[in-house]
Design a protein around this motif. Structure first.
Motif, PDB file in Angstrom:
ATOM      1  N   UNK A 120       0.836  -1.194   0.000  1.00 37.33           N
ATOM      2  CA  UNK A 120       0.000   0.000   0.000  1.00 37.33           C
ATOM      3  C   UNK A 120       0.878   1.254   0.000  1.00 37.33           C
ATOM      4  N   UNK A 121       0.433   2.276  -0.739  1.00 37.08           N
ATOM      5  CA  UNK A 121       1.145   3.546  -0.802  1.00 37.08           C
ATOM      6  C   UNK A 121       0.166   4.672  -0.480  1.00 37.08           C
ATOM      7  N   UNK A 151      -9.659  14.315  -6.035  1.00 35.82           N
ATOM      8  CA  UNK A 151      -8.987  13.925  -7.275  1.00 35.82           C
ATOM      9  C   UNK A 151      -8.030  12.760  -7.031  1.00 35.82           C
ATOM     10  N   UNK A 152      -7.337  12.773  -5.912  1.00 34.73           N
ATOM     11  CA  UNK A 152      -6.411  11.683  -5.603  1.00 34.73           C
ATOM     12  C   UNK A 152      -7.178  10.384  -5.319  1.00 34.73           C
ATOM     13  N   UNK A 174      -6.159   6.172  -4.846  1.00 32.57           N
ATOM     14  CA  UNK A 174      -5.475   6.195  -3.557  1.00 32.57           C
ATOM     15  C   UNK A 174      -6.479   6.038  -2.417  1.00 32.57           C
ATOM     16  N   UNK A 175      -6.091   5.251  -1.443  1.00 33.62           N
ATOM     17  CA  UNK A 175      -6.945   5.000  -0.279  1.00 33.62           C
ATOM     18  C   UNK A 175      -6.379   5.612   0.994  1.00 33.62           C
ATOM     19  N   UNK A 176      -5.255   6.304   0.876  1.00 31.04           N
ATOM     20  CA  UNK A 176      -4.638   6.964   2.025  1.00 31.04           C
ATOM     21  C   UNK A 176      -3.969   8.250   1.554  1.00 31.04           C
ATOM     22  N   UNK A 179      -5.438   0.913  -7.190  1.00 31.13           N
ATOM     23  CA  UNK A 179      -6.205   0.808  -5.951  1.00 31.13           C
ATOM     24  C   UNK A 179      -5.336   1.121  -4.736  1.00 31.13           C
ATOM     25  N   UNK A 180      -4.464   2.119  -4.912  1.00 34.60           N
ATOM     26  CA  UNK A 180      -3.642   2.544  -3.793  1.00 34.60           C
ATOM     27  C   UNK A 180      -2.530   1.590  -3.428  1.00 34.60           C
ATOM     28  N   UNK A 181      -2.151   0.698  -4.336  1.00 34.89           N
ATOM     29  CA  UNK A 181      -1.100  -0.281  -4.078  1.00 34.89           C
ATOM     30  C   UNK A 181      -0.153  -0.349  -5.268  1.00 34.89           C
TER      31      UNK A 181
END
Length: 381
Positions: A115-116, A134-135, A140-142, A336-338
């Motif tokens: 995860x990033x 937008x992010x 992005x999930x974080x 997906x944030x990874x």
């Protein structure tokens, strides 16, 4: 195999790359840098490389011990960062020599994706929310943000509530499905931190980063025991000895920087120490593609990894500078944030040397900004 030479490259926006060459045609890349003090690290690299030229690059641990301890004076940001970049390049050479990713040499992968998180900015809450949305739309999930600009030692109620309102605006717009991390950046005094943490608790931040300056690490226990918010720190700690006492204070997240804290070799040891204290690891990385690649190799090899910082989205980054120096930027494709586990040898990236050399022809002279309080006195950046 022997080391036969090296080069350093000062490249925009504020990074330094290192290439180490061997007599068998295998080269490795590292990123030795202290932001704002690149030239000092460049000199330290030159001093350490006097020992390494002519040596077997595969004897990484022996070289690490000699470079870290053989000069009598040791540690600190400049020497540890020079060592870090060299260590990364040696691991890159070793992985390429054995034709495997570095994480395979560290015991093999413990996960298939990492995860990033990304940064968000905004002059006001509306702009902050727009950028955050937008992010999130990009997957992005974080997200992470600087909670406040420069603050006096005892902020006013208006300043405290303005800072909290930024998080309230994000939480209201994004809901509970997105993690929000808050960087205090050492701008809060211990007293100010203790004032604001209770106000932030209902908003459930993922963590609060660097709630006090590293020289006040002795105060961390008072902070961790006063709040339910996970506390993170470590970007300005440079060795396992620097982390030793901090890990006992109740922090939840250690944030060593693989380009400051002695490289892959030392950050792996820091991660192992952190695991013994139930502390997760979220490597600090507002830097270039080599630092990120080295961080990811470690992320896929340690069991207590939490999340990875990366510089896409940081204001100083100049757009896609992180990707511009790579032959294949898709290695850092975020879904997906990874990011998926890198499969290439060494650090898993191919540096575009032509682009690096062109950038280094106009070396940067980036310096940390100097902030001032309203009365004209120095303020923490």
């Amino acid at each position: 195999m022997k080391i036969v030479g090296y080069e350093t490259f000062l490249v925009a926006p504020r990074w330094q790359f290192l290439r180490i060459d061997t007599d068998e045609g295998i080269s490795g890349w590292g990123e030795p840098i202290v932001e704002g003090r690149a030239e000092a690290v460049q000199g330290a690299v030159a001093a350490l490389m006097e020992y390494l030229v002519g040596a077997d690059p595969l004897r990484i641990e022996e070289h690490w011990q000699v470079m870290a301890k053989g000069g009598f004076y040791r540690g600190g940001p400049v020497l540890s960062s020079a060592l870090a970049g060299i260590d990364q390049a040696l691991w890159d050479i070793k992985g390429r020599y054995h034709e495997v990713p570095v994480h395979e040499l560290l015991g093999g992968p413990v996960r298939e994706r990492a995860r990033v998180y990304t940064w968000v900015h905004g002059r006001d809450n509306a702009q902050l929310v727009d950028e955050a949305k937008a992010k999130v739309e990009k997957g992005f999930t974080a997200l992470k943000l600087n909670l406040s600009e420069a603050l006096p030692p005892i902020p006013s109620p208006a300043q405290l509530h303005a800072a909290v309102s930024r998080v309230e605006a994000l939480r209201g717009a994004l809901g509970d499905g997105v993690d929000i991390a808050l960087d205090f950046h050492g701008r809060f005094s211990t007293a100010a931190t203790r004032q604001i943490l209770p106000l932030l608790e209902p908003l459930l931040p993922m963590f609060v980063e660097e709630p006090v300056l590293p020289e006040f690490a002795r105060d961390l226990r008072r902070i961790t025991e006063s709040t339910s918010i996970p506390i993170a720190t470590g970007e300005r700690l440079f060795s396992r000895w620097d982390f030793r006492d901090v890990l006992t204070t109740g922090i939840a997240v250690a944030q060593p920087d693989i380009s400051h804290a002695g490289g892959i070799s030392e950050v792996r040891r820091i991660a192992a120490m952190a695991e013994a204290y139930d502390v997760s690891v979220a490597p600090h990385c507002p830097l270039g593609p080599i630092t990120l690649a080295a961080s990811l190799q470690l992320d896929f090899a340690i069991p207590n990894f939490l999340i990875q910082e990366q510089s896409l989205g940081i204001e100083y980054g100049g757009g896609n500078a992180l990707l511009d120096y790579l032959v294949d930027p898709d290695v850092f494709a975020f879904t997906d944030g990874h990011v998926q586990r890198p499969k290439g040898p060494g650090l898993g990236i191919e540096v575009d040397e032509d682009v690096v050399r062109a950038a280094a022809a106009e070396p940067h002279r980036w310096r940390s900004p100097v902030l001032r309080h309203d009365d004209g006195s120095f303020a923490e950046w």
